[in-house]
Scaffold this active site. Structure first.
Site, mmCIF file in Angstrom:
data_model
loop_
_atom_site.group_PDB
_atom_site.id
_atom_site.type_symbol
_atom_site.label_atom_id
_atom_site.label_comp_id
_atom_site.label_asym_id
_atom_site.label_seq_id
_atom_site.Cartn_x
_atom_site.Cartn_y
_atom_site.Cartn_z
ATOM 1 C CE LYS A 1 5.950 17.213 -0.238
ATOM 2 N NZ LYS A 1 4.571 16.977 -0.684
ATOM 3 C CG ASP B 1 5.059 24.690 -0.192
ATOM 4 O OD1 ASP B 1 5.389 23.961 -0.889
ATOM 5 O OD2 ASP B 1 4.219 25.624 0.531
ATOM 6 C CB THR C 1 3.543 14.396 2.062
ATOM 7 O OG1 THR C 1 3.378 16.078 1.520
ATOM 8 C CG2 THR C 1 3.170 13.311 0.492
ATOM 9 C CD GLU D 1 8.046 14.672 -3.109
ATOM 10 O OE1 GLU D 1 8.938 15.354 -2.474
ATOM 11 O OE2 GLU D 1 7.163 13.692 -3.642
ATOM 12 C CG ASN D 2 7.786 21.045 -0.279
ATOM 13 O OD1 ASN D 2 8.067 21.090 -1.212
ATOM 14 N ND2 ASN D 2 7.586 20.513 1.009
ATOM 15 C CB SER E 1 0.778 30.082 -5.317
ATOM 16 O OG SER E 1 0.568 28.835 -4.982
ATOM 17 C CG ASP F 1 4.175 18.640 3.313
ATOM 18 O OD1 ASP F 1 3.557 19.594 2.280
ATOM 19 O OD2 ASP F 1 4.262 17.421 3.236
#
Ligand code: CKG
Length: 320
Positions: free
Chosen positions: A158, A174, A211, A160-161, A44, A156
């Site tokens: 973290k 995400d 992760t 970053e999300n 994506s 998941d």
């Protein structure tokens, strides 16, 4: 791929008898002007999309149909859409507005979080002070509670999300690898038991590992994620906000996994005592013995936090 969860716009029209009618209009590619790329996934791409009529900006996630089919990711795609459709009404979770498709792609029209990743901000300033960690920890926990109440395990989580909107409040994103439990709010679905789909689902659920730095020990030992797995990741995030690095980090993934299952981490000098007590009660190998969300909300580290709507109306603290 049914767009059953799509929200639609309406258009006012005059029918043959001069009567005003409202036609349900589905959004399509032509309704948006696409801009810069915000992120690339394995199947994506997320780009900025501006609605031509309202000029509202969105993040449009574009999934390549051929690639999804080739990589047998159809299950993930549907899980993400069903998950987002369950989590529509929480300020701390990226909202899905529309879905549509054309011959080559599927499109999810989502909230855009213009402040980028929490990780980016953390890297810029090194680490957060207690007040900022308390605020962002509280918003993340409030969003996790909403997910769990609707039978969604993120799996998941973290930095970053965890994205930031234009008012520096969080938006978790995400959900492509989320685990969906039966929706506690829906009457028991009476669809006949289908052994094929169950073991496909359980293989999907078992095959995924998050992760490395944030993976819970139970995911590494018996492959089963539970709601407490998100709280393990939450404990890692609190530690990382205050120190600038995750508690379990080694030269490679395997060594990181070894540190996790042997609970091999330590607190640097000066780590705030209340935060240390909280993290120690979250980074517990046995998921049953990890603090529950209710106990976390009542923990002294979160003293002073006004849980619920008030939290999201607060002015975000200046990051220092
Ligand atoms: N995979 C996704 O669903 C997704 N991916 N992104 C961009 C990623 C960039 C790397 N870190 C995780 C997010 C998004 C979304 C949802 C919807 C979404 C909404 N707003 C933004 N905003 C960004 C703004 C600046 C830089 C990166 C992202 N990004 C996304």
């Amino acid at each position: 791929w049914k767009d059953k969860g799509a929200a639609v716009g309406v258009r006012e029209e005059i029918d043959a008898n001069g009567k005003v009618i409202y036609r349900q209009v589905k959004k399509g590619v032509r309704d948006f002007v696409f801009g810069r790329t915000l992120g690339e996934g394995s199947y994506s791409t997320v780009v900025l999309g501006t609605d031509r009529q309202t000029l509202k900006e969105y993040a449009v996630k574009i999934l390549d149909k051929k690639h999804i089919i080739k990589e047998k990711k159809i299950k993930y795609v549907n899980i993400e859409k069903d998950t987002l459709n369950r989590l529509i009404e929480h300020p701390g979770i990226v909202r899905l507005y529309y879905t549509f498709q054309d011959s080559s792609s599927l499109y999810y029209v989502l909230d855009v979080a213009s402040g980028g990743e929490l990780l980016g901000v953390l890297k810029k300033i090194g680490s957060f002070d207690e007040e900022c960690t308390r605020f962002y920890g509280a918003e993340i926990l409030d969003a996790i509670e909403h997910m769990h109440n609707r039978g969604v395990i993120h799996r998941d989580l973290k930095p970053e999300n965890v994205l930031l909107d234009d008012k520096m409040h969080i938006k978790i994103t995400d959900f492509g690898t989320a685990k969906l439990l039966p929706d506690p709010r829906k009457p028991k679905e009476t669809t006949p038991y289908d052994p094929a789909s169950q073991d496909e689902e359980s293989t999907r659920a078992r095959s995924f590992v998050g992760t490395a730095e944030y993976v819970s020990p139970e995911l590494l030992t018996d492959k089963n994620a539970c709601k407490a797995s998100d709280l393990w990741a939450f404990g890692c995030i609190i530690y990382q906000l205050l120190t600038g690095r995750p508690p379990f980090k080694a030269g490679n993934e395997y060594q990181t996994f070894q540190k996790i299952v042997s609970l091999d981490y330590e607190f640097p000098p000066g780590f705030p005592p209340a935060a240390r007590d909280l993290v120690e009660r979250l980074l517990v190998l046995d998921p049953q013995r990890r603090l529950s969300i209710e106990h976390i909300k009542n923990h002294e580290f979160f003293d002073g936090i006004q849980w619920g709507r008030g939290l999201w109306k607060m002015k975000a603290p200046r990051l220092k």
